[in-house]
Design a protein around this motif. Structure first.
Motif: not given
Length: 167
Positions: A104-114, A117-121, A164-166
């Motif tokens: 659901r999230a990937l269909a609407k947002k770009i999600m990435y790891v900085k 180590g956190q996931i951002y969108e 949760g990334a990391h």
């Protein structure tokens, strides 16, 4: 033995002590029965009852689960427990819920790891906006990331999302 949950119906609002759900259970590609839980803290119910015995027998062949919690009886050790039918089904349900949430999230947002180590969108995007942004050659540089979950194989993205990334 390959155990799968299909036709999962999960009720977040009715989940109190445990997850409130119902699902069809497939073993090695064949429908074997139904598992359900009313979300009030009790064990899962299996229909037919032989289904629980079959999954329980399989679970006994699996290694114990090692948690990150301290053992309440010996704080120098981590808490471990043996698997059973409910832990196997619980893990499959958790995997299903994470997968559904990530899709659901990937269909609407770009999600990435900085690097932290956190996931951002990003904010919500249309499909066209998403395609344009992901096609940009400098997208990783713009987002200051090496990992964009939208561009990874889903299983890898799910693994990162579950942790949760990391990474």
């Amino acid at each position: 033995m390959k155990i799968e949950l299909k036709n999962v119906k999960h009720s977040e609002f009715a989940s109190h002590e445990t997850s409130c759900f119902e699902a069809s259970v497939y073993i090695d590609g064949v429908r074997a029965g139904i598992v359900e839980n009313d979300g009030q803290g009790g064990c899962n119910r299996y229909h037919p009852h032989d289904l629980e015995i079959k999954i329980d027998t399989y679970a006994k062949t699996l290694p114990p689960v090692v948690t990150s919690m301290k053992d309440p009886h010996d704080s120098s050790k981590t808490f471990t427990y043996d698997q059973d039918a409910d832990t196997v089904i619980g893990d499959l349900l958790t995997e299903h819920l994470y997968s559904k949430d990530l899709k659901r999230a990937l269909a609407k947002k770009i999600m990435y790891v900085k690097d932290d180590g956190q996931i951002y969108e990003t904010k919500s995007l249309t499909k066209l906006q998403m395609q344009i942004y992901l096609a940009k050659a400098n997208i990783q540089e713009t987002l200051k990331t090496q990992k964009i979950l939208n561009t990874l194989p889903f299983s890898e993205a799910l693994s990162i999302y579950r942790r949760g990334a990391h990474v």
